[in-house]
Enzyme design. Structure first.
Site, PDB file in Angstrom:
ATOM      1  N   SER A  10       0.821  -1.217   0.000  1.00 52.06           N
ATOM      2  CA  SER A  10       0.000   0.000   0.000  1.00 52.06           C
ATOM      3  C   SER A  10       0.851   1.261   0.000  1.00 52.06           C
ATOM      4  O   SER A  10       0.622   2.181  -0.793  1.00 52.06           O
ATOM      5  CB  SER A  10      -0.917   0.013   1.234  1.00 52.06           C
ATOM      6  N   ARG A  30       7.474  -8.229  -5.595  1.00 51.24           N
ATOM      7  CA  ARG A  30       7.751  -9.665  -5.697  1.00 51.24           C
ATOM      8  C   ARG A  30       6.634 -10.379  -6.448  1.00 51.24           C
ATOM      9  O   ARG A  30       6.861 -11.343  -7.162  1.00 51.24           O
ATOM     10  CB  ARG A  30       7.847 -10.288  -4.308  1.00 51.24           C
ATOM     11  N   LYS A 104       9.557   1.632   8.277  1.00 51.58           N
ATOM     12  CA  LYS A 104       9.646   1.972   9.690  1.00 51.58           C
ATOM     13  C   LYS A 104       9.755   0.693  10.513  1.00 51.58           C
ATOM     14  O   LYS A 104       8.867  -0.157  10.450  1.00 51.58           O
ATOM     15  CB  LYS A 104       8.394   2.748  10.125  1.00 51.58           C
ATOM     16  N   SER A 137       0.965   9.492   7.718  1.00 46.82           N
ATOM     17  CA  SER A 137       0.603   9.352   6.300  1.00 46.82           C
ATOM     18  C   SER A 137       0.024   7.974   6.018  1.00 46.82           C
ATOM     19  O   SER A 137       0.772   7.038   5.732  1.00 46.82           O
ATOM     20  CB  SER A 137       1.842   9.583   5.425  1.00 46.82           C
ATOM     21  N   LYS A 190       6.266   4.396  17.490  1.00 45.42           N
ATOM     22  CA  LYS A 190       4.852   4.772  17.599  1.00 45.42           C
ATOM     23  C   LYS A 190       3.959   3.574  17.300  1.00 45.42           C
ATOM     24  O   LYS A 190       2.804   3.510  17.769  1.00 45.42           O
ATOM     25  CB  LYS A 190       4.536   5.963  16.685  1.00 45.42           C
ATOM     26  N   ASP A 243       2.848  11.333  13.844  1.00 45.60           N
ATOM     27  CA  ASP A 243       2.652   9.941  13.448  1.00 45.60           C
ATOM     28  C   ASP A 243       2.002   9.133  14.569  1.00 45.60           C
ATOM     29  O   ASP A 243       1.198   8.233  14.323  1.00 45.60           O
ATOM     30  CB  ASP A 243       4.009   9.329  13.064  1.00 45.60           C
ATOM     31  N   THR A 247      -1.548   7.110  14.067  1.00 42.78           N
ATOM     32  CA  THR A 247      -1.544   5.654  14.155  1.00 42.78           C
ATOM     33  C   THR A 247      -2.341   5.148  15.357  1.00 42.78           C
ATOM     34  O   THR A 247      -2.882   4.041  15.323  1.00 42.78           O
ATOM     35  CB  THR A 247      -0.098   5.134  14.227  1.00 42.78           C
ATOM     36  N   SER A 253      -5.175   2.315  10.675  1.00 41.64           N
ATOM     37  CA  SER A 253      -3.913   1.830  11.248  1.00 41.64           C
ATOM     38  C   SER A 253      -3.942   0.320  11.443  1.00 41.64           C
ATOM     39  O   SER A 253      -4.780  -0.209  12.181  1.00 41.64           O
ATOM     40  CB  SER A 253      -3.653   2.516  12.592  1.00 41.64           C
ATOM     41  N   ASN A 255      -1.627  -1.447  12.989  1.00 42.36           N
ATOM     42  CA  ASN A 255      -1.170  -1.761  14.335  1.00 42.36           C
ATOM     43  C   ASN A 255      -2.277  -1.538  15.363  1.00 42.36           C
ATOM     44  O   ASN A 255      -2.471  -2.349  16.268  1.00 42.36           O
ATOM     45  CB  ASN A 255       0.060  -0.915  14.671  1.00 42.36           C
ATOM     46  N   VAL A 278       1.431  -6.212   6.636  1.00 43.47           N
ATOM     47  CA  VAL A 278       2.301  -6.352   7.800  1.00 43.47           C
ATOM     48  C   VAL A 278       1.960  -5.286   8.839  1.00 43.47           C
ATOM     49  O   VAL A 278       1.869  -4.103   8.513  1.00 43.47           O
ATOM     50  CB  VAL A 278       3.778  -6.229   7.391  1.00 43.47           C
TER      51      VAL A 278
END
Length: 332
Positions: A10, A30, A104, A137, A190, A243, A247, A253, A255, A278
């Site tokens: 993304s 990939r 990150k 972002s 974060k 950030d 997030t 988000s 996470n 991920v």
């Protein structure tokens, strides 16, 4: 201007659209289905599938071909894949062009940020070409050209200004800094606090709890970053507080989503098994916990997130122990 984005997720796709405002972009992925989808229908068939991409973006599975004659390479792969990708890329990189990392994270084994990984993998003469992009972002909002501001960090001031200009568009505003350490650690850590924020939401707790979490989370991120050489003001800027707020509060988000499901009582393996992207914070939590131990820096929220993720500690027990810690001065 010919540029390359290494990574077809993304965020890689979103940054490719930003760079496509300045000229043709080659995007390496990939996955052949992703490459075919971008080249044939101008859409990423896996991520943000309904958003049409500019025809200025051409995709390839050939890593060497993707960087041939490029004037800037932006690497946007999961942090745990950075070392492998670099090992395959290093001999094909054109000389004297900016190498920008937009990934990150902190490696589990070495406890290096991406700055350290890039410097370990690239020859010394390429270290002056390194820059790092971070800040609040979400990929989807960037793809939709919603107003966004990020930070470009580089030790070389001229390189920083050059990369800042290249990425700048009417909807994508870039700020410059030489504090690579602060930007890298702010962007990575974060994600740990975002998992905690999601847990709080999943447990049904309110705004008081989230406000306390963000504030104290920023305090411990800053504590470690300054110890590692960062400017504390960086952590109050886009790559730190900006950030962190995004997030920890945004529904986009990944996470935070992991945390919400943990707070609702789901198991981590089940949560990760149903995700197609991920969540960097899961791996970064272990790295952050180990780094804090190594550097003898107190990071109580990070430690409790680690125990929830890796030791199956109940979230409510973790919260009670955080709230019951010895009283202290706020700035100590």
């Amino acid at each position: 201007m010919k540029t390359t984005v290494v990574g077809g997720g993304s965020w890689g796709t979103a940054l490719a659209t930003v760079l496509a405002k300045k000229g043709p972009v080659r995007l390496w992925a990939r996955s052949k289905p992703i490459v075919d989808g971008i080249n044939q229908s101008h859409r990423n068939p896996v991520y943000q599938t309904e958003i049409e991409l500019t025809k200025n973006i051409k995709a390839t599975t050939d890593l060497a071909d993707s960087v041939a004659d490029s004037e800037l390479v932006c690497i946007v792969v999961p942090s745990h894949a950075m070392r492998e990708v670099l090992s395959n890329l290093v001999l094909n990189l054109p000389s004297s062009i900016p190498i920008v990392s937009a990934s990150k994270g902190i490696e589990n084994d070495t406890l290096m940020t991406m700055d350290g990984v890039l410097k370990a993998c690239l020859p010394m003469e390429r270290h002056a070409d390194l820059a790092f992009l971070s800040g609040p972002s979400f990929a989807r909002e960037t793809l939709l050209e919603m107003a966004t501001a990020v930070t470009i960090a580089a030790e070389d001031n001229d390189l920083c200004k050059r990369v800042q200009t290249i990425f700048s568009t009417p909807y994508f505003r870039t700020y410059a800094t030489d504090d690579v350490t602060g930007v890298e650690l702010g962007g990575a850590l974060k994600n740990v606090i975002a998992i905690a924020s999601g847990i709080v939401h999943g447990m049904g707790l309110g705004h008081n709890t989230r406000a306390a979490l963000l504030t104290r989370g920023l305090a411990e991120i800053t504590r470690l970053a300054v110890h590692m050489g960062a400017n504390p003001l960086t952590l109050s800027g886009l790559a730190g507080m900006g950030d962190l707020v995004l997030t920890c509060t945004g529904d986009l988000s990944r996470n935070r989503t992991v945390g919400v499901k943990l707070g609702e009582g789901r198991s981590l393996p089940d949560i990760l098994a149903e995700m197609n992207q991920v969540a960097e914070g899961v791996r970064t939590t272990k790295s952050a916990y180990d780094l804090a131990l190594r550097e003898n820096i107190e990071m109580p929220i990070t430690a409790e997130v680690f125990r929830i993720l890796y030791e199956d500690k109940p979230a409510r027990t973790a919260l009670m122990e955080l709230m019951g810690r010895q009283l202290k001065r706020e700035r100590s």
